[in-house]
Design an enzyme around this catalytic site. Sequence first.
Site, PDB file in Angstrom:
ATOM      1  CG  HIS A  52       7.594   4.186  -3.122  1.00 32.68           C
ATOM      2  ND1 HIS A  52       7.006   3.535  -2.069  1.00 32.68           N
ATOM      3  CD2 HIS A  52       8.805   3.595  -3.306  1.00 32.68           C
ATOM      4  CE1 HIS A  52       7.834   2.594  -1.626  1.00 32.68           C
ATOM      5  NE2 HIS A  52       8.922   2.610  -2.363  1.00 32.68           N
ATOM      6  CG  HIS A  54      11.190   1.605  -5.162  1.00 31.53           C
ATOM      7  ND1 HIS A  54      11.708   2.070  -3.971  1.00 31.53           N
ATOM      8  CD2 HIS A  54      11.849   2.272  -6.146  1.00 31.53           C
ATOM      9  CE1 HIS A  54      12.641   2.981  -4.228  1.00 31.53           C
ATOM     10  NE2 HIS A  54      12.737   3.132  -5.532  1.00 31.53           N
ATOM     11  CG  ASP A  56       9.847  -3.458  -2.741  1.00 32.86           C
ATOM     12  OD1 ASP A  56       9.982  -2.430  -3.440  1.00 32.86           O
ATOM     13  OD2 ASP A  56      10.118  -3.480  -1.518  1.00 32.86           O
ATOM     14  CG  HIS A  57       6.508  -0.572  -2.310  1.00 32.97           C
ATOM     15  ND1 HIS A  57       6.074  -0.200  -1.061  1.00 32.97           N
ATOM     16  CD2 HIS A  57       7.816  -0.912  -2.170  1.00 32.97           C
ATOM     17  CE1 HIS A  57       7.088  -0.298  -0.208  1.00 32.97           C
ATOM     18  NE2 HIS A  57       8.147  -0.720  -0.856  1.00 32.97           N
ATOM     19  CG  HIS A 108      12.228   5.449  -0.386  1.00 32.15           C
ATOM     20  ND1 HIS A 108      13.353   4.714  -0.095  1.00 32.15           N
ATOM     21  CD2 HIS A 108      11.408   4.610  -1.080  1.00 32.15           C
ATOM     22  CE1 HIS A 108      13.220   3.488  -0.590  1.00 32.15           C
ATOM     23  NE2 HIS A 108      12.042   3.397  -1.189  1.00 32.15           N
ATOM     24  CG  ASP A 130       9.827   1.413   1.153  1.00 29.77           C
ATOM     25  OD1 ASP A 130       9.165   0.719   1.944  1.00 29.77           O
ATOM     26  OD2 ASP A 130      10.377   0.942   0.135  1.00 29.77           O
ATOM     27  CG  HIS A 168      10.529  -2.933   3.777  1.00 29.18           C
ATOM     28  ND1 HIS A 168      10.806  -4.031   2.995  1.00 29.18           N
ATOM     29  CD2 HIS A 168      10.305  -1.903   2.919  1.00 29.18           C
ATOM     30  CE1 HIS A 168      10.774  -3.682   1.713  1.00 29.18           C
ATOM     31  NE2 HIS A 168      10.463  -2.388   1.636  1.00 29.18           N
TER      32      HIS A 168
HETATM   33 ZN   LIG Z   1      10.914   1.716  -1.954  1.00 32.97          ZN
END
Ligand SMILES: [Zn+2]
Length: 256
Positions: A52, A54, A56-57, A108, A130, A168
């Site tokens: 996805h 985001h 941090d990905h 998410h 996530d 995570h």
């Molecule tokens: Zn995420």
Amino acid sequence: MYLIPIPAFNDNYLWLLHDGKRALVVDPGDAGPVQRALDEHALQLESILVTHHHADHTGGVDALREATGAQVWGPGAERIPQPYTHLKGGDTARALGLEFQVIDVPGHTAGHIAYYAPEVNGKPLLFCGDTLFSGGCGRLFEGTPAQMLASLDKLAALPGNTVVCCTHEYTLSNLRFAMAVEPGNAELAAYQAKCIRLREQGMPTLPSSIAQELLVNPFLRTRQATIMQAARHFDASAHDDTTVFAAIRQWKNQFK
Ligand SMILES: [Zn+2]
């Protein structure tokens, strides 16, 4: 195949799968730790799988693509660093000689996908981004409770021995909440004790398995009588699959 969780940021894991020569990485939010792992094991990065959009990905995608020429695969319905191969549910991503089935798991984010390989080292393997965490699930930033419940139902239906690679290390805080929801769940208490020991030793609690999550994860257990009852304590209007799931998710958002 070797499966390594590379720690990044506060609590992310960037999953690296390699055969001793070639590697794939999932959701590289940061290129630095991935590059160091590639160098350390003398690996050629062949593929980058993104679940996805985001940051941090995806934050390390451009730098890794540039440094290694790796092919990038990602959700066609989301905005991630171009160019990449656009995927949707039912498609197949090919990497390291493996075929990953793409599963749509909105909730998410609106276009979130998961990658499932039926057999790696004798077991199924899931990269779920996530969507599913050990003892928990992702927050609903772009989707509805009904969407997330349907997505989790798809993952819960995978074989029990599926190796579940979550992105995570949220396990201990998730399990504290799970214990508040289901204080009488002995499997949950035992799993919590095991995970506390792992963290005390500086070890990841991941990967998990679908069978383990079915025993302990309140978000996969919303049809259990104990959980439905607990949900109604939090929100008296919770009455069916979706509203019970929504109540548990809302409760978790507020849980301290
Ligand atoms: Zn995420």
